[in-house]
Design an enzyme around this catalytic site. Structure first.
Site, mmCIF file in Angstrom:
data_model
loop_
_atom_site.group_PDB
_atom_site.id
_atom_site.type_symbol
_atom_site.label_atom_id
_atom_site.label_comp_id
_atom_site.label_asym_id
_atom_site.label_seq_id
_atom_site.Cartn_x
_atom_site.Cartn_y
_atom_site.Cartn_z
ATOM 1 N N TYR A 35 0.831 -1.202 0.000
ATOM 2 C CA TYR A 35 0.000 0.000 0.000
ATOM 3 C C TYR A 35 0.869 1.258 0.000
ATOM 4 O O TYR A 35 0.644 2.185 -0.778
ATOM 5 C CB TYR A 35 -0.928 0.008 1.223
ATOM 6 N N LYS A 39 1.176 4.180 -2.995
ATOM 7 C CA LYS A 39 0.910 5.594 -2.717
ATOM 8 C C LYS A 39 2.150 6.439 -2.958
ATOM 9 O O LYS A 39 2.060 7.590 -3.360
ATOM 10 C CB LYS A 39 0.369 5.786 -1.302
#
Length: 92
Positions: A35, A39
């Site tokens: 994740y 990002k």
């Protein structure tokens, strides 16, 4: 990338590209490797697009929404003080 994907903006010489990021792109935490990496990629793509479009009036922005949510509390293993320190970062 933007010129190929959004030729109308370049042709019209106006527009805004808004990417949605996360504080996780700037602050890595255990168990969030994929994740956080995605990002971080959003941030890198945004900065690259800004460079590609610097000679145009097209704006490229990142909105990093951070507010106190259960996600932050879980991320910081129940540390409410640390979760509350998350902040919103906007760059245009």
């Amino acid at each position: 990338m933007s010129a190929g994907r959004d030729p109308g903006m370049v042709e019209r010489q106006r527009g805004t590209i808004i990417n949605i990021g996360s504080i996780a792109g700037h602050d890595v935490y255990p168990g969030g490797n994929v994740y956080c990496a995605t990002k971080h990629a959003v941030d890198a793509i945004t900065r690259g697009l800004r460079m590609d479009l610097v000679d145009t009036p097209i704006r490229v922005c990142t909105v990093i929404r951070a507010r106190e949510t259960e996600f932050s509390l879980v991320r910081f293993r129940g540390d409410a003080e640390r979760a509350a320190k998350s902040m919103t970062i906007s760059r245009c």
